[in-house]
Design a protein around this motif. Structure first.
Motif: not given
Ligand code: SF4
Ligand code: SF4
Ligand code: SF4
Ligand code: SF4
Ligand code: FES
Lengths: 374, 145, 327
Positions: B18-47
């Motif tokens: 799966i390919i994901a296109f994320l905007c720098n200002w919100c969603s990329y930061a959101g995904a980052d936040a998810a990572g920092t909070a150690r929320l498990r995310q599937p590995e199939n995604i390339r951002i």
């Protein structure tokens, strides 16, 4: 080497099938579903193919009309892999790069059946491009060496046929390995080369002819050639085709070029269907550390063709590009290889979206240059 | 050959791509936040990070599909929150048109989705990807026969 | 064919009348095969008499509008069918050409014959003669003569045309005594047929169709709306959008470039499909996108000179878009 056989009409199909055993036979077939009419590999369409058009099969053989695409794609495919490459860099020493190349030359043996004399002329022009002079092309040469050309003469001439205006004729079997002439109940099979003889040798469907018959068949061929040629009315009567190149040189700066070419929309339809247009591009495409080098057709009427990295384009207008196209065919290649590189098949006229007619353009140039001379 | 096998194995592990296109200002930061909070995310995604969802050319998505992606996800700032004011409004029109078009060329439209995830919505990002990956897995690989 | 002469005369006299106001007229002249007419660019008064208009005038001459507007000083006259004028309208709406530069000479239309349909029916590539009557088309090939029923051989677009007699925009309108008389058809019928298939079948349909493409770019270059052809991203190396290896997948991507760049802009003249040497049904691809745009934004290209293309604008609340929730 020259030999003459006859082939009964009812045996034509069996004859083609017998050829298809040891080689791949390509033949002109109409795809009735999409109404496209091109050379197809018999092996690829066999399942839904019939030799006669009175059938509801998807593909059927057709020997009278000209195909839409010329047969050049068989010898010079639209895109063709030249080599695979793979490289490895030494992270310790960046100058140490290992490159592996893999070349797979074409091996297939093929027979192209049902070529028109102009198609064969087209192939002979390609031959010169790829195998004469300083640079030769091993891929083309290899494929060509494995290909036998079987031509069939034209009794029917269409209104875009003009082979006899450019030095050919409807029963010209020069450069063919085998030529077929249709008569009442049979085809006369003229074998001109060893390559041709090798594929028909001992063929059960061919009947040999006596020496006396050979003489009369040859004169019949000549008669037919004359008869068909007469059906083509020259659009530049009085000008010999050999003289065109020099006139083109003289006419290079005529103003009329602009008027003649302004409606062209710079597509590639005419070049891609042309049996002699040989321009190609070579590209590398890589994905990570491996990739391939391939070549693909290119066309001089395109704006991109001469676009330079600086942004400058020496042929920025369609007039310059089309002028090049005409000169390439009627001038430059004549000087390079001794032939006009238009064989008069008329395919470009057939496919052009805006009804450009190369005959009219050449005729207009010839006419205008006469006016200038006076 | 060896290489091919390796690739095949990898594919099996990953299942779907799966390919994901994320905007720098919100969603990329959101995904980052998810990572920092150690929320498990599937590995199939390339951002792939882009400046704004308005930067996403529908052809990016088609290119991803034609290069073998099984699903494509786009995510940008919520409407009215775009860093560049209206990038995502333009994007919405294009992406919706693309989405409706996909089935016509033989791509299941459930393979594509666009979402709005803000920088603070780590949780939301997690559930978006989890659900999206689940959905793509249920449709299977995009392997045309 | 009396009618024809009539309309030709009217056309020639109208063009002669306005010739002083323009430096060039783009129109139709006789073609080099009985099946086709030829576009011609006329800049001398004496050539005006070559102009014709008949049921074979299928080319959309608006294809020259953008290029000529950059090249020609002075105004340009264009002979247009009512449907062709949509391209001019759309080009103006997008600011690609200036309305004042063009004299739209619109000819009332009684429907245009699609020569490809004739060729398909007779299973031939070349014909000897052709005569198009009101009811019958007489066509002669090497197989002999054949009579076809005219009503089945109109260009697809004529079957849903409702402007044949009243163009949306014109400077000079030339009325045609012949009127369009066809049984109306659903514009999206072929699209629905395809959509009834499974997703895999649709995929293989396009795979087969576009597998034939030879990348001649005739479809792109003939399109009146594709003004960027010389800069087309198809030819770029960096980034390499698209391989020049003409596989079905790559060819499909090429068409996707066209579809995306024409979304809400395509005026449905059908030229792209007409010129395709490989008879690939690319018009469907264009039509489908237009259908999507129409459903989402209620917009059709080439109707209103003052309206913006939907993808170049937006609304903060989109009535027809239902966003998908994945949470
Ligand atoms: S002559 Fe016709 S086919 Fe050739 S590039 Fe020009 S428009 Fe295209
Ligand atoms: S769509 Fe209408 S205006 Fe266009 S050719 Fe057909 S009948 Fe004429
Ligand atoms: S995409 Fe085709 S139908 Fe649409 S405007 Fe261009 S040429 Fe005409
Ligand atoms: S006109 Fe047809 S063959 Fe040529 S590029 Fe377009 S789709 Fe391909
Ligand atoms: S910056 Fe996030 S969508 Fe525009």
């Amino acid at each position: 080497m020259e030999n003459i056989y006859t082939l009964k009409k009812q045996n034509l199909i069996s004859f083609i099938k017998s050829l298809n055993k040891s080689s791949d036979v390509y033949l002109p077939a109409r795809d009735n579903k999409n109404n496209v009419f091109n050379f197809f590999s018999l092996k690829e369409i066999e399942e839904d193919f019939s030799f006669s058009s009175q059938n509801d099969k998807r593909y059927s053989m057709e020997l009278i009309e000209k195909t839409r695409l010329s047969p050049k794609h068989i010898l010079f495919p639209q895109y063709e892999k030249l080599l695979d490459f793979h490289y490895e860099k030494n992270p310790e020493n960046i100058e140490d790069v290992k490159i592996e190349l893999e070349v797979t030359p074409p091996e297939r043996k093929s027979i192209i059946f049902g070529l028109k004399p102009c198609d064969v002329q087209g192939i002979s022009r390609m031959d010169k491009v790829f195998s004469e002079g300083q640079f030769t092309d091993p891929y083309y040469i290899k494929r060509r060496a494995n290909t036998v050309l079987i031509a069939i003469g034209c009794d029917t001439v269409f209104d875009d046929c003009f082979c006899s205006m450019v030095g050919g004729s409807p029963y010209n079997f020069d450069n063919s390995d085998i030529g077929l002439m249709e008569t009442d109940g049979s085809y006369v099979v003229f074998v001109y080369t060893d390559k041709g003889e090798a594929i028909v040798e001992n063929n059960e469907y061919l009947e040999t002819t006596s020496d006396k018959e050979k003489v009369s068949l040859k004169s019949e061929l000549k008669e037919k050639d004359e008869k068909s040629s007469k059906k083509i009315e020259s659009m530049w009567p009085g000008t010999k085709y050999e003289d065109i190149p020099d006139i083109m040189d003289k006419s290079f700066n005529l103003k009329i070029w602009e008027k003649l070419t302004e409606k062209c929309i710079s597509c590639g339809a005419c070049t891609f269907v042309c049996p002699t247009c040989y321009c190609f591009d070579i590209r590398d495409e890589k994905d990570n550390k491996q990739g391939q080098r391939y070549r693909c057709w290119d066309f001089c009427t395109s704006y991109i063709y001469t676009l330079e990295a600086s942004g400058h384009n020496p042929r920025e207008s369609i007039t310059k590009r089309y002028k090049n196209k005409v000169n390439c065919k009627f001038n430059y290649n004549y000087k390079r290889h001794g032939n006009l590189y238009c064989v008069g098949c008329g395919r470009c006229i057939d496919v052009c979206p805006v009804d450009m007619d190369i005959r009219e353009i050449v005729a207009a140039i010839l006419e205008e240059s006469k006016v200038k001379d006076k | 050959m060896e290489k091919e096998n390796k690739v095949k194995e990898m594919e099996k592990e990953e299942d779907v791509k799966i390919i994901a296109f994320l905007c720098n200002w919100c969603s990329y930061a959101g995904a980052d936040a998810a990572g920092t909070a150690r929320l498990r995310q599937p590995e199939n995604i390339r951002i792939i990070r882009v400046p704004c969802s308005g930067r996403i050319n529908p052809l990016f998505i088609l290119k991803a599909f034609s290069s073998g992606a099984d699903g494509v996800l786009v995510s940008g700032c919520h409407p009215n929150d775009c860093h560049y004011t209206d990038g995502n409004f333009y994007a919405r029109r294009r992406l919706e048109a693309l989405k409706e078009y996909l089935p016509f060329i033989g791509i299941d439209k459930r393979r594509f989705s666009y979402q709005w995830v803000s920088a603070s919505e780590g949780q939301k990002w997690q559930s978006v990807v989890v659900n999206f990956v689940k959905r793509i897995k249920s449709i299977g690989k995009n392997e045309p026969k | 064919m009396n009618q024809n002469r009539n309309i030709n005369e009217k056309l020639i006299s109208k063009v002669s009348e306005i010739f002083g106001q323009v430096s060039l007229v783009v129109g139709y002249c006789r073609g080099n095969s009985p099946l086709k007419v030829s576009p011609c660019l006329i800049d001398e008064k004496k050539d005006i008499s070559n102009l014709i208009f008949n049921k074979l005038c299928i080319n959309n001459l608006a294809t020259y509008a953008y290029k000529l507007s950059k090249k020609v000083e002075g105004n340009i006259g264009m002979v247009l069918k009512p449907c062709d004028s949509k391209a001019i309208i759309q080009l103006c709406a997008e600011g690609l050409i200036e309305r004042e530069k063009f004299r739209m000479i619109t000819v009332g239309c009684s429907g245009i014959i699609d020569y490809k349909k004739i060729l398909k029916e007779i299973g031939r590539q070349r014909i000897i003669s052709l005569d198009i009557g009101k009811d019958n088309i007489e066509v002669e090939t090497i197989d002999g003569k054949k009579s076809l029923s005219t009503k089945n051989f109109y260009a697809e677009k004529c079957y849903w045309c409702d402007i044949s007699d009243n163009p949306l925009e014109s400077d000079v309108f030339i009325e045609n005594d012949d009127k369009l008389e066809v049984e109306k058809k659903d514009k999206y019928a072929d699209i629905k047929d395809l959509e009834n298939l499974s997703i895999e079948e649709i995929y293989s349909y396009w795979q087969e169709e576009l597998g034939r493409c030879i990348r001649c770019y005739a479809c792109r270059n003939v399109c009146p709306m594709e003004v960027c052809q010389d800069q087309c991203i198809v030819h770029l190396d960096y980034p390499n959008w698209e391989s020049q290896m003409a596989t079905a997948e790559e060819n499909k991507f090429f068409q996707m470039i066209r579809v995306m760049h024409l979304a809400g802009r395509c005026v449905e003249c059908g030229e792209c499909e007409r010129v395709c040497p490989q008879n690939i049904s690319i018009f469907k691809l264009m039509k489908k996108m237009n259908q999507v745009i129409d459903e989402l934004f209620g917009f059709s290209a080439g109707i209103d000179i003052s309206q913006k293309t939907p993808l170049l604008t937006y609304k903060t609340i989109e009535e027809n878009i239902e966003e998908e929730k994945l949470t």
